[in-house]
Write an enzyme that holds these catalytic residues in place. Sequence first.
Site, PDB file in Angstrom:
ATOM      1  N   GLN A  41     135.099  36.829 -17.527  1.00 33.62           N
ATOM      2  CA  GLN A  41     134.639  35.581 -16.925  1.00 33.62           C
ATOM      3  C   GLN A  41     134.895  35.510 -15.425  1.00 33.62           C
ATOM      4  OE1 GLN A  41     132.976  32.834 -17.881  1.00 33.62           O
ATOM      5  NE2 GLN A  41     132.628  33.504 -19.984  1.00 33.62           N
ATOM      6  N   ALA A 101     145.599  38.310 -24.462  1.00 30.14           N
ATOM      7  CA  ALA A 101     146.822  39.119 -24.453  1.00 30.14           C
ATOM      8  C   ALA A 101     147.390  39.214 -23.042  1.00 30.14           C
ATOM      9  CB  ALA A 101     146.527  40.508 -25.004  1.00 30.14           C
ATOM     10  N   GLY A 102     146.508  39.349 -22.052  1.00 29.25           N
ATOM     11  CA  GLY A 102     146.948  39.403 -20.668  1.00 29.25           C
ATOM     12  C   GLY A 102     147.615  38.115 -20.213  1.00 29.25           C
ATOM     13  N   GLN A 103     147.111  36.979 -20.691  1.00 27.27           N
ATOM     14  CA  GLN A 103     147.710  35.689 -20.350  1.00 27.27           C
ATOM     15  C   GLN A 103     149.142  35.596 -20.874  1.00 27.27           C
ATOM     16  OE1 GLN A 103     145.290  32.359 -21.517  1.00 27.27           O
ATOM     17  NE2 GLN A 103     143.491  33.089 -20.412  1.00 27.27           N
ATOM     18  N   HIS A 124     139.192  29.214 -22.306  1.00 23.55           N
ATOM     19  CA  HIS A 124     139.384  29.459 -23.730  1.00 23.55           C
ATOM     20  C   HIS A 124     140.627  28.675 -24.148  1.00 23.55           C
ATOM     21  CE1 HIS A 124     138.898  31.362 -27.498  1.00 23.55           C
ATOM     22  NE2 HIS A 124     139.595  32.464 -27.309  1.00 23.55           N
ATOM     23  N   GLY A 153     130.426  35.957 -18.923  1.00 28.42           N
ATOM     24  CA  GLY A 153     130.401  35.777 -17.484  1.00 28.42           C
ATOM     25  C   GLY A 153     129.198  36.432 -16.843  1.00 28.42           C
ATOM     26  N   GLU A 248     111.967  43.004 -32.847  1.00 28.94           N
ATOM     27  CA  GLU A 248     111.105  41.834 -32.966  1.00 28.94           C
ATOM     28  C   GLU A 248     111.906  40.545 -32.833  1.00 28.94           C
ATOM     29  OE1 GLU A 248     107.696  39.928 -35.943  1.00 28.94           O
ATOM     30  OE2 GLU A 248     108.510  41.929 -36.342  1.00 28.94           O
ATOM     31  N   SER A 270     102.898  34.049 -38.720  1.00 30.42           N
ATOM     32  CA  SER A 270     101.851  33.960 -39.736  1.00 30.42           C
ATOM     33  C   SER A 270     102.272  33.040 -40.877  1.00 30.42           C
ATOM     34  CB  SER A 270     101.542  35.353 -40.293  1.00 30.42           C
ATOM     35  OG  SER A 270     102.623  35.809 -41.098  1.00 30.42           O
TER      36      SER A 270
END
Length: 348
Positions: A41, A101-103, A124, A153, A248, A270
């Site tokens: 982000q 995890a980094g936070q 988050h 992001g 598709e 259709s």
Amino acid sequence: MATMKFGQTDEQVVTREEFPLAKAVETLKSETIAVIGYGVQGPGQSLNLRDNGFNVIVGQRKNSDSWNKAIADGWVPGKTLFEIEEAAQKGTIIQYLLSDAGQITLWPTIKKHLTPGKALYFSHGFGITYKERTGIVPPADVDVILVAPKGSGTSLRRMFLQGRGLNSSYAIFQDATGNAFNRVVALGIGVGSGYLFETTFKREVYSDLTGERGTLMGAIQGIFAAQYDTLRANGHTPSEAFNETVEELTQSLMPLVAEKGMDWMYANCSTTAQRGALDWWKRFRDATRPVFEELYASVASGQEAQRSIDSNSKPDYRENLNNELKEMRESELWEVGTVVRKLRPENN
């Protein structure tokens, strides 16, 4: 805020008309927004804020790949790009955009710089909602707010450059200054939101984890694989199976859904397709509803959060992730997809 009716439910939303960009810039004119993390982000939000005229700096580990990416995006070391701790010290609003995890790992460092009156911003609700597992408990004298764009992001940035907006939710967990609402809405407009709808940290993370594991990523890959394998097992060629399963849908039908809804997409197919889809969609709903109920219960219990924390904190996490993605990428389904994408007219 405007009251909008969605089905039988009234919701509070904030639009660009009510809270225009000029008002957002004025609201935050004395603030320094420190974007911590330059992964999923961070780039989109920071670049959109910068281009919209806000005072933005980026905090990232020096000489990492993300540090070098930030330089390539125009952030200048010592002026708008700093080591994480220096950026957190300088920022009056700290946008905490590291991985979950980094936070957890960096929280003791960030917490030191949450002096009275600052704002701690998330995209988050994970860290706050599962605080017993993450240890992320902000001091009582800072605003704790959330803006969660409903997409990656990368999509946020692409749509911004196209003059469009990606809808976002917003939440206020803690209003210490009495100005948390104006701060969070100004930031939501600044990062490029189409409109902002109200939520809570808990509702955001419950819906987000369910959606990612469900229709947005997990379920759609599972359904793709099941249909593709069934067609291949019954003698259909790889090209035919892929086109009827993925190409598709993504290139033709989903844009119609985005434009005016599922009934509009049905109306542009259709009569045979309409009849079959109307006959079968409730079968798929009934078959998958128990799986979604099990998934939501796992999210609400914290089991999904703990699994993510345990997995993403391992030293070999990145290697294991790359191996799992490699397995998917090298499956016949997505190897065929690589060839089909090259054959699209815009690539020839």
